[in-house]
Motif scaffolding. Structure first.
Motif, short mmCIF file in Angstrom:
data_model
loop_
_atom_site.label_atom_id
_atom_site.label_comp_id
_atom_site.label_asym_id
_atom_site.label_seq_id
_atom_site.Cartn_x
_atom_site.Cartn_y
_atom_site.Cartn_z
N THR A 33 0.83 -1.21 0.00
CA THR A 33 0.00 0.00 0.00
C THR A 33 0.86 1.26 0.00
OG1 THR A 33 -1.84 -1.08 1.15
CG2 THR A 33 -1.75 1.32 1.26
N THR A 37 1.18 4.38 -3.03
CA THR A 37 0.71 5.73 -2.69
C THR A 37 1.85 6.75 -2.75
OG1 THR A 37 1.01 5.25 -0.32
CG2 THR A 37 -1.19 4.92 -1.24
N SER A 111 -0.77 -5.34 6.76
CA SER A 111 -2.20 -5.29 6.41
C SER A 111 -3.04 -4.76 7.56
CB SER A 111 -2.69 -6.68 6.00
OG SER A 111 -4.08 -6.67 5.76
N ASN A 114 -2.41 -1.05 8.40
CA ASN A 114 -3.03 -0.15 7.43
C ASN A 114 -4.54 -0.09 7.63
OD1 ASN A 114 -2.89 1.51 4.98
ND2 ASN A 114 -3.93 -0.19 3.98
N ASP A 116 -7.18 -1.25 5.99
CA ASP A 116 -8.05 -0.91 4.86
C ASP A 116 -9.44 -1.50 5.14
OD1 ASP A 116 -9.38 -1.29 2.18
OD2 ASP A 116 -7.53 -0.33 1.50
N TYR A 182 -9.81 -7.21 -3.45
CA TYR A 182 -10.30 -6.75 -2.15
C TYR A 182 -11.75 -7.18 -1.97
CZ TYR A 182 -6.48 -3.64 -0.67
OH TYR A 182 -5.28 -3.14 -0.22
#
Length: 264
Positions: A33, A37, A111, A114, A116, A182
């Motif tokens: 990620t 970015t 993971s 972060n 998400d 996802y």
């Protein structure tokens, strides 16, 4: 990508020391990620602290608990005989994250740090009642996740490992975005003794959440039919170009039944 200084930590203590001294630092785990970015100039840390050499990978079983190091990759979780034997649903979850390239670079610690709202691991942590270990403390999954892309971690706090109690039964099913993989909706169901926990990812406007109505119904009878008639209000769900809130509400019911069937 903007210029930055690169630091490779040999230990967790060393990483913390760099975090305290460096200007605007970010931890680098798998980078799945953060690096994209940065390439898009949506993130511009002035220093990266790489945890690859900090000794945080590995999987072991301690009694009725599976302990996974924070830098363990998704592929390692998916292919681990220990995880496959004790919590096959967790191995299956890891094996369906992204594509092979992502699975061989992305890490469980990166993971969950972060967080998400469409990631898979948060549902596993919530449903299995996992404990997140850091260099400072231990946090229950409910304490750790604090909303969209937000956790309870302090600025100088590093996830070191995650401990998963071994359930009696568990199942995870997701409806994936066909491009990113996802979860548009993912449901993890776990049963230990008479207690049942149901966690939903990909749908909540505030990230992963537990579905108490489903937990109550499955606690009485662990069968997909027990979920008949249980509706999920769409008011607190995400709606985007991939699926409306109403569609996600419908999917939760469908996917939850499949997860229960997979667990059984």
């Amino acid at each position: 990508m903007y210029p930055f200084k690169y630091h490779k930590a040999a230990t967790v203590r060393g990483a913390v020391a760099i975090l305290k001294k460096a200007e605007e630092p970010k931890l680098l785990a798998g980078g799945q990620t953060l690096i994209p970015t940065m390439k898009q100039r949506l993130a511009s840390p002035k220093a990266l602290v790489d945890l690859a050499g900090a000794g945080l990978s590995g999987i072991e079983q301690k009694g009725r608990t599976i302990v996974i190091g924070a830098m363990t990759t998704h592929a390692e979780v998916a292919n681990s005989p220990v995880v496959q034997a004790a919590i096959p649903a967790l191995a299956k979850l890891a094996g369906h994250i992204g594509d092979p390239q992502v699975r061989h670079r992305g890490t469980i610690g990166g993971s969950i740090a972060n967080n998400d709202p469409a990631a898979d691991y948060p549902a596993a942590l919530m449903a299995l009642g996992a404990t997140v270990h850091t260099n400072k403390r231990k946090l229950a999954a409910e304490e750790f996740f604090a909303g969209l892309f937000s956790t309870a971690l302090d600025e100088d706090e590093i996830v070191t490992k995650v401990a998963f109690p071994v359930p009696g039964k568990a199942g995870y099913v997701k409806f994936p975005n066909p491009a990113s993989r996802y979860a548009i909706v993912g449901v993890f169901v776990a049963k230990k003794g008479r207690a049942v926990r149901v966690a939903v990812t990909g749908a909540g406007s505030d990230g992963v959440f537990r579905h108490e109505a489903m937990e109550e119904a499955l606690g009485k009878r662990f069968n997909p039919k027990s979920l008949d008639g249980i509706a999920t209000p769409a008011g607190n769900l995400n709606g985007d170009i991939h699926a409306s809130a109403d569609y996600r509400a419908h999917l939760i019911g469908v996917i939850a039944k499949r997860a229960v069937a997979a667990a059984a």
